[in-house]
Design a protein around this motif. Structure first.
Motif, PDB file in Angstrom:
ATOM      1  N   MET A   1      49.700  21.596  49.796  1.00 30.95           N
ATOM      2  CA  MET A   1      50.400  22.461  50.731  1.00 30.95           C
ATOM      3  C   MET A   1      49.971  23.907  50.468  1.00 30.95           C
ATOM      4  O   MET A   1      49.987  24.368  49.346  1.00 30.95           O
ATOM      5  CB  MET A   1      51.903  22.312  50.530  1.00 30.95           C
ATOM      6  CG  MET A   1      52.708  23.135  51.486  1.00 30.95           C
ATOM      7  SD  MET A   1      54.411  22.584  51.513  1.00 30.95           S
ATOM      8  CE  MET A   1      55.196  23.969  50.747  1.00 30.95           C
ATOM      9  N   ARG A   2      49.589  24.607  51.518  1.00 30.12           N
ATOM     10  CA  ARG A   2      49.156  26.000  51.418  1.00 30.12           C
ATOM     11  C   ARG A   2      50.190  26.905  52.076  1.00 30.12           C
ATOM     12  O   ARG A   2      50.912  26.473  52.972  1.00 30.12           O
ATOM     13  CB  ARG A   2      47.832  26.198  52.131  1.00 30.12           C
ATOM     14  CG  ARG A   2      46.678  25.467  51.498  1.00 30.12           C
ATOM     15  CD  ARG A   2      45.420  25.704  52.293  1.00 30.12           C
ATOM     16  NE  ARG A   2      44.315  25.007  51.676  1.00 30.12           N
ATOM     17  CZ  ARG A   2      43.090  25.474  51.661  1.00 30.12           C
ATOM     18  NH1 ARG A   2      42.800  26.604  52.235  1.00 30.12           N
ATOM     19  NH2 ARG A   2      42.127  24.796  51.081  1.00 30.12           N
ATOM     20  N   PRO A   3      50.211  28.174  51.670  1.00 30.99           N
ATOM     21  CA  PRO A   3      51.089  29.115  52.369  1.00 30.99           C
ATOM     22  C   PRO A   3      50.674  29.226  53.834  1.00 30.99           C
ATOM     23  O   PRO A   3      49.498  29.104  54.176  1.00 30.99           O
ATOM     24  CB  PRO A   3      50.849  30.446  51.645  1.00 30.99           C
ATOM     25  CG  PRO A   3      50.226  30.080  50.349  1.00 30.99           C
ATOM     26  CD  PRO A   3      49.505  28.792  50.566  1.00 30.99           C
ATOM     27  N   VAL A   4      51.635  29.451  54.696  1.00 33.12           N
ATOM     28  CA  VAL A   4      51.349  29.659  56.107  1.00 33.12           C
ATOM     29  C   VAL A   4      50.901  31.110  56.264  1.00 33.12           C
ATOM     30  O   VAL A   4      51.624  32.036  55.898  1.00 33.12           O
ATOM     31  CB  VAL A   4      52.597  29.375  56.975  1.00 33.12           C
ATOM     32  CG1 VAL A   4      52.314  29.683  58.433  1.00 33.12           C
ATOM     33  CG2 VAL A   4      53.046  27.936  56.793  1.00 33.12           C
ATOM     34  N   THR A   5      49.691  31.290  56.771  1.00 34.36           N
ATOM     35  CA  THR A   5      49.178  32.645  56.963  1.00 34.36           C
ATOM     36  C   THR A   5      49.537  33.139  58.354  1.00 34.36           C
ATOM     37  O   THR A   5      49.869  32.354  59.241  1.00 34.36           O
ATOM     38  CB  THR A   5      47.655  32.703  56.770  1.00 34.36           C
ATOM     39  OG1 THR A   5      47.033  31.872  57.742  1.00 34.36           O
ATOM     40  CG2 THR A   5      47.263  32.250  55.377  1.00 34.36           C
ATOM     41  N   ASP A   6      49.461  34.447  58.515  1.00 33.88           N
ATOM     42  CA  ASP A   6      49.680  35.052  59.819  1.00 33.88           C
ATOM     43  C   ASP A   6      48.581  36.077  60.056  1.00 33.88           C
ATOM     44  O   ASP A   6      47.667  36.220  59.250  1.00 33.88           O
ATOM     45  CB  ASP A   6      51.078  35.672  59.917  1.00 33.88           C
ATOM     46  CG  ASP A   6      51.333  36.741  58.873  1.00 33.88           C
ATOM     47  OD1 ASP A   6      50.373  37.284  58.294  1.00 33.88           O
ATOM     48  OD2 ASP A   6      52.506  37.062  58.630  1.00 33.88           O
ATOM     49  N   ARG A   7      48.673  36.805  61.139  1.00 32.97           N
ATOM     50  CA  ARG A   7      47.667  37.801  61.498  1.00 32.97           C
ATOM     51  C   ARG A   7      47.414  38.779  60.356  1.00 32.97           C
ATOM     52  O   ARG A   7      46.284  39.177  60.102  1.00 32.97           O
ATOM     53  CB  ARG A   7      48.144  38.556  62.740  1.00 32.97           C
ATOM     54  CG  ARG A   7      47.312  39.766  63.105  1.00 32.97           C
ATOM     55  CD  ARG A   7      48.040  40.691  64.036  1.00 32.97           C
ATOM     56  NE  ARG A   7      49.133  41.311  63.297  1.00 32.97           N
ATOM     57  CZ  ARG A   7      50.116  41.985  63.851  1.00 32.97           C
ATOM     58  NH1 ARG A   7      50.182  42.110  65.149  1.00 32.97           N
ATOM     59  NH2 ARG A   7      51.060  42.535  63.113  1.00 32.97           N
ATOM     60  N   ASP A   8      48.452  39.171  59.645  1.00 36.30           N
ATOM     61  CA  ASP A   8      48.325  40.186  58.606  1.00 36.30           C
ATOM     62  C   ASP A   8      47.838  39.623  57.272  1.00 36.30           C
ATOM     63  O   ASP A   8      47.143  40.303  56.534  1.00 36.30           O
ATOM     64  CB  ASP A   8      49.664  40.901  58.395  1.00 36.30           C
ATOM     65  CG  ASP A   8      50.125  41.649  59.632  1.00 36.30           C
ATOM     66  OD1 ASP A   8      49.269  42.043  60.457  1.00 36.30           O
ATOM     67  OD2 ASP A   8      51.336  41.846  59.778  1.00 36.30           O
ATOM     68  N   PHE A  69      57.763  24.600  44.987  1.00 35.10           N
ATOM     69  CA  PHE A  69      57.294  24.990  46.312  1.00 35.10           C
ATOM     70  C   PHE A  69      55.926  24.422  46.649  1.00 35.10           C
ATOM     71  O   PHE A  69      55.522  24.435  47.790  1.00 35.10           O
ATOM     72  CB  PHE A  69      57.263  26.519  46.436  1.00 35.10           C
ATOM     73  CG  PHE A  69      58.641  27.106  46.511  1.00 35.10           C
ATOM     74  CD1 PHE A  69      59.362  27.049  47.683  1.00 35.10           C
ATOM     75  CD2 PHE A  69      59.218  27.672  45.397  1.00 35.10           C
ATOM     76  CE1 PHE A  69      60.641  27.569  47.767  1.00 35.10           C
ATOM     77  CE2 PHE A  69      60.495  28.190  45.465  1.00 35.10           C
ATOM     78  CZ  PHE A  69      61.212  28.141  46.653  1.00 35.10           C
ATOM     79  N   LEU A  70      55.200  23.947  45.653  1.00 31.03           N
ATOM     80  CA  LEU A  70      53.901  23.333  45.883  1.00 31.03           C
ATOM     81  C   LEU A  70      53.893  21.951  45.249  1.00 31.03           C
ATOM     82  O   LEU A  70      54.472  21.757  44.180  1.00 31.03           O
ATOM     83  CB  LEU A  70      52.780  24.178  45.261  1.00 31.03           C
ATOM     84  CG  LEU A  70      52.544  25.552  45.871  1.00 31.03           C
ATOM     85  CD1 LEU A  70      51.559  26.338  45.013  1.00 31.03           C
ATOM     86  CD2 LEU A  70      52.012  25.425  47.285  1.00 31.03           C
ATOM     87  N   PRO A  71      53.250  20.980  45.868  1.00 27.37           N
ATOM     88  CA  PRO A  71      53.170  19.649  45.265  1.00 27.37           C
ATOM     89  C   PRO A  71      52.547  19.733  43.873  1.00 27.37           C
ATOM     90  O   PRO A  71      51.587  20.467  43.655  1.00 27.37           O
ATOM     91  CB  PRO A  71      52.261  18.880  46.224  1.00 27.37           C
ATOM     92  CG  PRO A  71      52.321  19.625  47.513  1.00 27.37           C
ATOM     93  CD  PRO A  71      52.559  21.058  47.152  1.00 27.37           C
TER      94      PRO A  71
END
Length: 128
Positions: A1-8, A69-71
């Protein structure tokens, strides 16, 4: 599982995957900032570039997390916030990568932890 990225944040995560320690630098007023965002909080311009800085700072605070928060994450684990040496307005978070407890004000150094190919995290350890 990776962090959800956004435009910034997407470009920042790409740089972390390449083991670059960077913050944003405003092209107008020179303000260093983290986390990444589209506009400078000081002068409101949208012109900036990535600035490499020393991966060092001082521990501001920490928490002991019992929520994985991560597997594969073992619990409990310590998450620290570190005020960056070359960008004192910025604090960055990450796991405390050693068994000894963190101490507020203690110098710390970032280390890159490869989670999987193309994905790394920034963690922290005491500065030797």
């Amino acid at each position: 599982m990776r962090p959800v990225t956004d435009r910034d944040s997407a470009q920042w995560w790409e740089r972390v995957a390449g083991h670059e320690f960077v913050v944003q630098r405003c092209d107008s007023c020179g303000t260093l900032r983290f986390p990444a965002r589209a506009y400078c909080h000081r002068c409101r311009t949208d012109r900036w570039h990535w600035q490499p800085i020393a991966p060092t700072g001082r521990v501001e605070s920490w928490i002991v997390s019992h929520q994985p928060f991560l597997p594969g994450a073992t619990e409990p684990y310590v998450v620290v916030t570190v005020r960056l040496s070359q960008a004192p307005e910025c604090v960055m978070y990450g796991n405390w990568a050693v068994p000894e407890p963190p101490v507020a004000g203690r110098p710390a150094r970032a280390v890159f932890t490869v989670v999987e190919e193309g994905f790394s995290l920034i963690n922290w350890r005491p500065l030797e």
